[in-house]
Design a protein around this motif. Sequence first.
Motif, PDB file in Angstrom:
ATOM      1  N   GLU A  95       0.828  -1.204   0.000  1.00 26.92           N
ATOM      2  CA  GLU A  95       0.000   0.000   0.000  1.00 26.92           C
ATOM      3  C   GLU A  95       0.868   1.261   0.000  1.00 26.92           C
ATOM      4  OE1 GLU A  95      -3.121  -0.050  -0.539  1.00 26.92           O
ATOM      5  OE2 GLU A  95      -3.297  -2.230  -0.360  1.00 26.92           O
ATOM      6  N   ARG A  96       1.985   1.226   0.708  1.00 26.73           N
ATOM      7  CA  ARG A  96       2.893   2.370   0.715  1.00 26.73           C
ATOM      8  C   ARG A  96       3.600   2.512  -0.636  1.00 26.73           C
ATOM      9  NH1 ARG A  96       5.653   2.101   6.804  1.00 26.73           N
ATOM     10  NH2 ARG A  96       3.722   2.592   7.940  1.00 26.73           N
ATOM     11  N   PHE A  97       3.866   1.401  -1.274  1.00 22.52           N
ATOM     12  CA  PHE A  97       4.448   1.447  -2.618  1.00 22.52           C
ATOM     13  C   PHE A  97       3.493   2.155  -3.577  1.00 22.52           C
ATOM     14  CE2 PHE A  97       4.196  -0.581  -6.817  1.00 22.52           C
ATOM     15  CZ  PHE A  97       5.416  -0.175  -7.349  1.00 22.52           C
ATOM     16  N   LYS A  98       2.218   1.820  -3.501  1.00 25.91           N
ATOM     17  CA  LYS A  98       1.231   2.478  -4.370  1.00 25.91           C
ATOM     18  C   LYS A  98       1.156   3.977  -4.079  1.00 25.91           C
ATOM     19  CE  LYS A  98      -2.495   0.002  -3.705  1.00 25.91           C
ATOM     20  NZ  LYS A  98      -3.896  -0.452  -3.913  1.00 25.91           N
ATOM     21  N   PHE A  99       1.231   4.327  -2.797  1.00 24.65           N
ATOM     22  CA  PHE A  99       1.198   5.739  -2.418  1.00 24.65           C
ATOM     23  C   PHE A  99       2.416   6.480  -2.970  1.00 24.65           C
ATOM     24  CE2 PHE A  99       2.550   9.128   0.421  1.00 24.65           C
ATOM     25  CZ  PHE A  99       1.405   9.904   0.530  1.00 24.65           C
ATOM     26  N   ASN A 100       3.582   5.891  -2.812  1.00 21.43           N
ATOM     27  CA  ASN A 100       4.832   6.543  -3.204  1.00 21.43           C
ATOM     28  C   ASN A 100       5.040   6.602  -4.713  1.00 21.43           C
ATOM     29  OD1 ASN A 100       5.769   7.162  -0.569  1.00 21.43           O
ATOM     30  ND2 ASN A 100       6.472   5.060  -0.293  1.00 21.43           N
ATOM     31  N   THR A 101       4.230   5.888  -5.470  1.00 26.17           N
ATOM     32  CA  THR A 101       4.316   5.956  -6.936  1.00 26.17           C
ATOM     33  C   THR A 101       3.088   6.623  -7.545  1.00 26.17           C
ATOM     34  OG1 THR A 101       3.401   3.704  -7.069  1.00 26.17           O
ATOM     35  CG2 THR A 101       5.811   3.930  -7.128  1.00 26.17           C
ATOM     36  N   LYS A 118      -4.722  11.596   0.338  1.00 25.74           N
ATOM     37  CA  LYS A 118      -5.176  11.563   1.734  1.00 25.74           C
ATOM     38  C   LYS A 118      -5.918  10.270   2.041  1.00 25.74           C
ATOM     39  CE  LYS A 118      -5.520  16.516   2.752  1.00 25.74           C
ATOM     40  NZ  LYS A 118      -6.408  17.628   3.149  1.00 25.74           N
ATOM     41  N   GLN A 119      -6.717   9.840   1.098  1.00 22.96           N
ATOM     42  CA  GLN A 119      -7.485   8.610   1.311  1.00 22.96           C
ATOM     43  C   GLN A 119      -6.550   7.407   1.410  1.00 22.96           C
ATOM     44  OE1 GLN A 119     -10.212   7.414  -1.885  1.00 22.96           O
ATOM     45  NE2 GLN A 119     -11.760   7.056  -0.323  1.00 22.96           N
ATOM     46  N   MET A 120      -5.565   7.337   0.533  1.00 27.57           N
ATOM     47  CA  MET A 120      -4.611   6.229   0.557  1.00 27.57           C
ATOM     48  C   MET A 120      -3.806   6.234   1.855  1.00 27.57           C
ATOM     49  SD  MET A 120      -3.207   6.457  -3.384  1.00 27.57           S
ATOM     50  CE  MET A 120      -2.069   5.090  -3.213  1.00 27.57           C
ATOM     51  N   ALA A 121      -3.367   7.436   2.257  1.00 29.16           N
ATOM     52  CA  ALA A 121      -2.529   7.538   3.452  1.00 29.16           C
ATOM     53  C   ALA A 121      -3.300   7.190   4.715  1.00 29.16           C
ATOM     54  CB  ALA A 121      -1.956   8.948   3.554  1.00 29.16           C
ATOM     55  N   ALA A 122      -4.535   7.657   4.808  1.00 23.16           N
ATOM     56  CA  ALA A 122      -5.311   7.476   6.039  1.00 23.16           C
ATOM     57  C   ALA A 122      -5.862   6.064   6.178  1.00 23.16           C
ATOM     58  CB  ALA A 122      -6.454   8.489   6.071  1.00 23.16           C
ATOM     59  N   THR A 123      -6.151   5.421   5.057  1.00 20.69           N
ATOM     60  CA  THR A 123      -6.872   4.149   5.119  1.00 20.69           C
ATOM     61  C   THR A 123      -5.962   2.939   5.242  1.00 20.69           C
ATOM     62  OG1 THR A 123      -8.545   5.156   3.701  1.00 20.69           O
ATOM     63  CG2 THR A 123      -8.668   2.782   3.999  1.00 20.69           C
ATOM     64  N   TYR A 124      -4.893   2.898   4.444  1.00 22.86           N
ATOM     65  CA  TYR A 124      -4.128   1.653   4.347  1.00 22.86           C
ATOM     66  C   TYR A 124      -2.644   1.766   4.715  1.00 22.86           C
ATOM     67  CZ  TYR A 124      -8.221   0.826   1.417  1.00 22.86           C
ATOM     68  OH  TYR A 124      -9.495   0.738   0.945  1.00 22.86           O
ATOM     69  N   CYS A 125      -2.057   2.952   4.625  1.00 23.12           N
ATOM     70  CA  CYS A 125      -0.599   3.062   4.745  1.00 23.12           C
ATOM     71  C   CYS A 125      -0.084   3.114   6.187  1.00 23.12           C
ATOM     72  CB  CYS A 125      -0.105   4.299   3.985  1.00 23.12           C
ATOM     73  SG  CYS A 125      -0.366   4.180   2.203  1.00 23.12           S
ATOM     74  N   LYS A 126      -0.924   3.535   7.118  1.00 24.21           N
ATOM     75  CA  LYS A 126      -0.562   3.589   8.529  1.00 24.21           C
ATOM     76  C   LYS A 126       0.693   4.436   8.766  1.00 24.21           C
ATOM     77  CE  LYS A 126      -2.623  -0.941   9.486  1.00 24.21           C
ATOM     78  NZ  LYS A 126      -2.394  -2.311  10.012  1.00 24.21           N
ATOM     79  N   LEU A 134       4.335  13.183   4.663  1.00 26.77           N
ATOM     80  CA  LEU A 134       4.492  12.300   3.509  1.00 26.77           C
ATOM     81  C   LEU A 134       3.534  12.676   2.381  1.00 26.77           C
ATOM     82  CD1 LEU A 134       5.005   8.932   5.401  1.00 26.77           C
ATOM     83  CD2 LEU A 134       6.720  10.274   4.179  1.00 26.77           C
ATOM     84  N   ILE A 135       2.355  13.144   2.730  1.00 26.24           N
ATOM     85  CA  ILE A 135       1.432  13.644   1.697  1.00 26.24           C
ATOM     86  C   ILE A 135       2.028  14.881   1.033  1.00 26.24           C
ATOM     87  CG2 ILE A 135      -0.833  14.668   1.268  1.00 26.24           C
ATOM     88  CD1 ILE A 135      -1.928  12.907   3.519  1.00 26.24           C
ATOM     89  N   ARG A 136       2.617  15.770   1.836  1.00 27.35           N
ATOM     90  CA  ARG A 136       3.275  16.969   1.297  1.00 27.35           C
ATOM     91  C   ARG A 136       4.392  16.576   0.326  1.00 27.35           C
ATOM     92  NH1 ARG A 136       7.548  19.335   5.153  1.00 27.35           N
ATOM     93  NH2 ARG A 136       8.358  17.296   4.467  1.00 27.35           N
ATOM     94  N   ASP A 137       5.225  15.618   0.724  1.00 24.78           N
ATOM     95  CA  ASP A 137       6.334  15.189  -0.137  1.00 24.78           C
ATOM     96  C   ASP A 137       5.823  14.588  -1.435  1.00 24.78           C
ATOM     97  OD1 ASP A 137       7.872  15.996   1.957  1.00 24.78           O
ATOM     98  OD2 ASP A 137       8.481  13.980   2.595  1.00 24.78           O
ATOM     99  N   ARG A 138       4.774  13.793  -1.317  1.00 28.67           N
ATOM    100  CA  ARG A 138       4.215  13.151  -2.519  1.00 28.67           C
ATOM    101  C   ARG A 138       3.610  14.189  -3.453  1.00 28.67           C
ATOM    102  NH1 ARG A 138       6.203   9.797  -4.867  1.00 28.67           N
ATOM    103  NH2 ARG A 138       5.419  10.429  -6.871  1.00 28.67           N
TER     104      ARG A 138
END
Length: 278
Positions: A95-101, A118-126, A134-138
Amino acid sequence: MATNSFPVPAAMAMKGDLPQNWAFFRAQYENYEIATSLDKKDEAVRIATLMSVMGRECFRIYQHIDMSGEDRKDIAKVLDALQKHFEPTRNVIYERFKFNTCVQEQGETIDQYITKLKQMAATYCKFEQLENELIRDRLVLGAKDSSAKARMLREPNLDIQKAIDMCRNSEIANAQWKTMNNELDGVAAVNYTSNEKKSGGSKKKEGLNKNNGRTKEYFKESCKYCGGKHKRDKKQCPAYGETCNNCKKKHHFARVCKQKVKKDVHAIMEEQSSDESL
């Protein structure tokens, strides 16, 4: 009844991303209960309403979930059992891989991209306390607006809100600039047409003319066959097909005949020679 004032929640979508679909269905159903005061009614009424709006396929899954008879009388336990079914254990690393790409897609607004992150970060990435950073960086890495990226990188104290504001402002400014350019192009086209009409076809005087969608140039200097100015087209030349009165050859007039010029020069040379011999 109060329920008549609110639309019934849409059935649970059973295709696509089922965990996301369930999260949306549960959220809209719980909001529906609060808005209609259904949450204050008996458990049996609440469960019956849930069974009625969840849709046929979801209801079939509910029928085969392993639950005791007592648990099936508790709306909270029913919702939790369905959530456990639709949201199996997820691989956090994946899930973090999907967020970071994740990058902003073509046609996706910056707000849509931010919501997705935000949805990806809050729901699955922990990410927990690091979530906003991390959202800012992405956002800096994944936004498609290069000018906004440059401004964010120049900001020494960039937080998530500043990053969002910069991206939004840049998107609005780009849209406004595009609209202004389109309007200026339209004004320029109108002015050009107006000036063209006033000049009575100045393009012809400048040596250009449009005919059947094609642009033909005019001779800037005199035509070597007739001595006049016309389109670069032999059929437009008045000398085409005519016979020269000087050399008796076709397709040119005597006034531009080269043999006549040669005769004149030869005659002048003979006259000069005669003068010198005297």
